[in-house]
Structure formats: C-alpha cells, structure tokens
Design a protein around this motif. Sequence first.
Motif, PDB file in Angstrom:
ATOM      1  N   VAL A 212       0.846  -1.194   0.000  1.00  0.00           N
ATOM      2  CA  VAL A 212       0.000   0.000   0.000  1.00  0.00           C
ATOM      3  C   VAL A 212       0.877   1.238   0.000  1.00  0.00           C
ATOM      4  O   VAL A 212       2.071   1.179   0.317  1.00  0.00           O
ATOM      5  CB  VAL A 212      -0.932   0.003   1.233  1.00  0.00           C
ATOM      6  N   PRO A 213       0.332   2.408  -0.361  1.00  0.00           N
ATOM      7  CA  PRO A 213       1.122   3.640  -0.358  1.00  0.00           C
ATOM      8  C   PRO A 213       1.792   3.868   1.008  1.00  0.00           C
ATOM      9  O   PRO A 213       1.179   3.682   2.054  1.00  0.00           O
ATOM     10  CB  PRO A 213       0.086   4.719  -0.656  1.00  0.00           C
ATOM     11  N   GLY A 214       3.064   4.249   0.961  1.00  0.00           N
ATOM     12  CA  GLY A 214       3.813   4.507   2.180  1.00  0.00           C
ATOM     13  C   GLY A 214       4.447   3.280   2.796  1.00  0.00           C
ATOM     14  O   GLY A 214       5.157   3.383   3.798  1.00  0.00           O
ATOM     15  N   LEU A 261      -2.752  -6.904  -0.882  1.00  0.00           N
ATOM     16  CA  LEU A 261      -2.255  -5.602  -0.423  1.00  0.00           C
ATOM     17  C   LEU A 261      -1.505  -5.800   0.895  1.00  0.00           C
ATOM     18  O   LEU A 261      -2.102  -6.199   1.899  1.00  0.00           O
ATOM     19  CB  LEU A 261      -3.417  -4.628  -0.230  1.00  0.00           C
ATOM     20  N   TRP A 262      -0.215  -5.487   0.891  1.00  0.00           N
ATOM     21  CA  TRP A 262       0.607  -5.674   2.088  1.00  0.00           C
ATOM     22  C   TRP A 262       0.741  -4.367   2.860  1.00  0.00           C
ATOM     23  O   TRP A 262       1.036  -3.312   2.278  1.00  0.00           O
ATOM     24  CB  TRP A 262       2.000  -6.176   1.723  1.00  0.00           C
ATOM     25  N   ALA A 263       0.558  -4.449   4.184  1.00  0.00           N
ATOM     26  CA  ALA A 263       0.776  -3.311   5.085  1.00  0.00           C
ATOM     27  C   ALA A 263       1.495  -3.818   6.327  1.00  0.00           C
ATOM     28  O   ALA A 263       0.940  -4.637   7.067  1.00  0.00           O
ATOM     29  CB  ALA A 263      -0.532  -2.635   5.452  1.00  0.00           C
ATOM     30  N   GLN A 264       2.690  -3.335   6.552  1.00  0.00           N
ATOM     31  CA  GLN A 264       3.449  -3.709   7.736  1.00  0.00           C
ATOM     32  C   GLN A 264       2.981  -2.936   8.963  1.00  0.00           C
ATOM     33  O   GLN A 264       3.005  -3.444  10.081  1.00  0.00           O
ATOM     34  CB  GLN A 264       4.947  -3.439   7.491  1.00  0.00           C
ATOM     35  N   SER A 265       2.559  -1.695   8.737  1.00  0.00           N
ATOM     36  CA  SER A 265       2.187  -0.809   9.842  1.00  0.00           C
ATOM     37  C   SER A 265       0.705  -0.451   9.769  1.00  0.00           C
ATOM     38  O   SER A 265       0.125  -0.347   8.679  1.00  0.00           O
ATOM     39  CB  SER A 265       3.033   0.470   9.781  1.00  0.00           C
ATOM     40  N   ALA A 269      -1.936   0.840   6.540  1.00  0.00           N
ATOM     41  CA  ALA A 269      -3.100   0.048   6.131  1.00  0.00           C
ATOM     42  C   ALA A 269      -4.317   0.950   5.991  1.00  0.00           C
ATOM     43  O   ALA A 269      -4.697   1.655   6.928  1.00  0.00           O
ATOM     44  CB  ALA A 269      -3.375  -1.051   7.152  1.00  0.00           C
ATOM     45  N   SER A 270      -4.927   0.937   4.821  1.00  0.00           N
ATOM     46  CA  SER A 270      -6.072   1.811   4.549  1.00  0.00           C
ATOM     47  C   SER A 270      -7.305   0.970   4.219  1.00  0.00           C
ATOM     48  O   SER A 270      -7.386   0.363   3.144  1.00  0.00           O
ATOM     49  CB  SER A 270      -5.752   2.761   3.385  1.00  0.00           C
ATOM     50  N   GLY A 299      -0.178  -4.849   9.626  1.00  0.00           N
ATOM     51  CA  GLY A 299      -0.843  -3.546   9.619  1.00  0.00           C
ATOM     52  C   GLY A 299      -2.351  -3.630   9.538  1.00  0.00           C
ATOM     53  O   GLY A 299      -3.056  -2.706   9.948  1.00  0.00           O
ATOM     54  N   TRP A 300      -2.884  -4.753   9.036  1.00  0.00           N
ATOM     55  CA  TRP A 300      -4.337  -4.898   8.882  1.00  0.00           C
ATOM     56  C   TRP A 300      -5.008  -5.464  10.123  1.00  0.00           C
ATOM     57  O   TRP A 300      -6.226  -5.655  10.124  1.00  0.00           O
ATOM     58  CB  TRP A 300      -4.639  -5.804   7.683  1.00  0.00           C
TER      59      TRP A 300
END
Length: 327
Positions: A212-214, A261-265, A269-270, A299-300
């Motif tokens: 994801v962005p960022g 969609l990967w989010a570490q934080s 995560a949006s 992050g999710w």
Amino acid sequence: MSQDDGGGQQEAGLTTGEVARRLGVAPTTVRSWDRRYGLGPAGRVGGRHRRWTPADVALLERMCALTATGVPPAEAARAVLGAPPPVSSPRPQPADAPPEPPASGASRAHAGMRLGDARHECRGLARAALRLDAVALDELLNSAVETYGLVDAWQEIVMPTLQAVGRKWETSGERYVEVEHFLSWHVACALRRAAPPVADGLPGGTVLLACVPGENHTLPLEALSAALAQRRVAVRMFGAALPVEALVEAVRRTGPAVVGLWAQSRTTASRPLAQHVAGMSWGVRGSRRQATVMTLGPGWAGKAVGGALRPPGLAEAVDAVETRVRG
C-alpha cells in the motif's frame, strides 16, 4: 547433533556439510580451519571422512563467535585452542589516550541474536549475516529452500532470523543496519532464484501483489510471489509503496482474480483503499468481474474489510489464492 529414530545420537557424528549449515559458514571454511589451525574433528570414518562430535562443534562455535566480532581467524583459533598469543612489544600510547575496550566479552555480547529455541538453521543464517559472508548466506538459503520447501523455509527459518536481526538493530542504537540490509538482499535473491517463470494463464486468473502507499517492506510479498510461481500461478508484482492511482489503473488493466495488499504498519493500512479495490469491476456488461482483495501483513490487524480475505500466514495465503484462481 544428528539423532536416530529412537532419539539417541548417532555415534558417527555430524558431517562437514551438516556442521557448516549449523554454524552458518561454507563447508570450505570449516575445512580451511581444520587444515590451517587444527580445528578438526577428533574422529574420522574409514580414516578419511570427517565426523564432528559435540565437543568439536563447540570449538567451531567459539571460533564463529570470535570471528563475527572482527577477530582475525588466526588469533581466534589461538584463543579457542587455548594457545598463548604471540609475544610482541606493546604499542606506545599517548598519555591522554582512552583506555582500551574489553578484549572480547563486550564485543561478543553485541554479536548474539535473540533466537531463543529457534532451529539451528536460524542460528546459522544469523551468524553468516553478522559476518557479512555472502557465499555462506547464499548456500544456507538455497539449502533451506531445497530441503524444506519455500513456504516452510520462509516461515520456520527465514522469518525468525529476519525478526531477530530487526530486534538487534532496534536495541543496538542504530548498529547492525548493514546486517539487516545484507540479509534482506540475499533473502530477496534466494526467493527470486526459487521462483520459476510462469506465463499468464486464463483471463482473470492472474494475481496482483503490491504494498500500500507509504509501505516499503516487500520481502513478505516476494515470498508469496515466489511460492505462487512454484504453484504455477501467474503473478504481477508491483513492489513497494504503489500510489493509489497506479494501483487502481493496474487493477483495471490486468483484471486479476486476487489483489494482495501488504501493510506492515497500521498507519499505512487503509481500509477505504481496500474497499475501493474490492468494489472495482471490469468487463462487458452482463459479465463484469471483480477481484478478491486479500489484506496481508500485521498492519491490517483489527481493520476488517468486508468480503476481503485475511490469511494469517504465507501457507494460508498461497492456498487461498490457488483456490480462488483455480476454483
């Protein structure tokens, strides 16, 4: 030590290759230490083949611990074998020179990784990473993937080692950043070596993977991409911090079956972004299609997205994607 089916140790001992994998060094390094410094096994099979006992391995472990802190191999071997250091005149020091640091105890304290009860392959990887030993690291990673399979190697060996290196960096005042980068690079290369090329299958049968962005942590996605390639699932990998507009356009152009969609934080995560992608559709009227969104990464946590898949690990993610693509 190798063990037989009854849980007893094999009297023959470990081979040089087994010792090298346990220590995180190349087999040629173990043989070199034997030849140059006398750090060889006490016993051999048939008079030729080396077999290493627990006492032999303990000496090599001390050798690895010393060389990982920058001690020259010859000096480390003398310390391990209990030989006195060569006699030399002390170097003159200015009157205002700071005191010399402790010989090795403090340095060794910085070298250890908190791996707990992790399997010996993790310790081998950590030691190779600390020494910045590219040859040994590649050999150990390739061996882990070949021996256990990519998914198990990632979950049981690579991830625990990466987490230990990350903890070491976080608690060492910005030290060991080079170790983390070095290990991450070699892991990424190993994953790509393990992934065969896969041609696109049927329309709507591909998978789109992106951070994801960022978000810049791509290794878990690379592991998923490689594991899916081994299952002959076509993947389009977009890597780190894909902008929203680019993500939307990529989904429209590729029409994937699954969007991961990967989010570490939690800050990256949006939930609205995941919902937007899940609501996208394409194709001719009457037969329009939508992608299944898969939210990946810590992050999710706590950010449930209606209709999205939330596999807890790599193995579950691979199975979920394969079911969706082939089902």
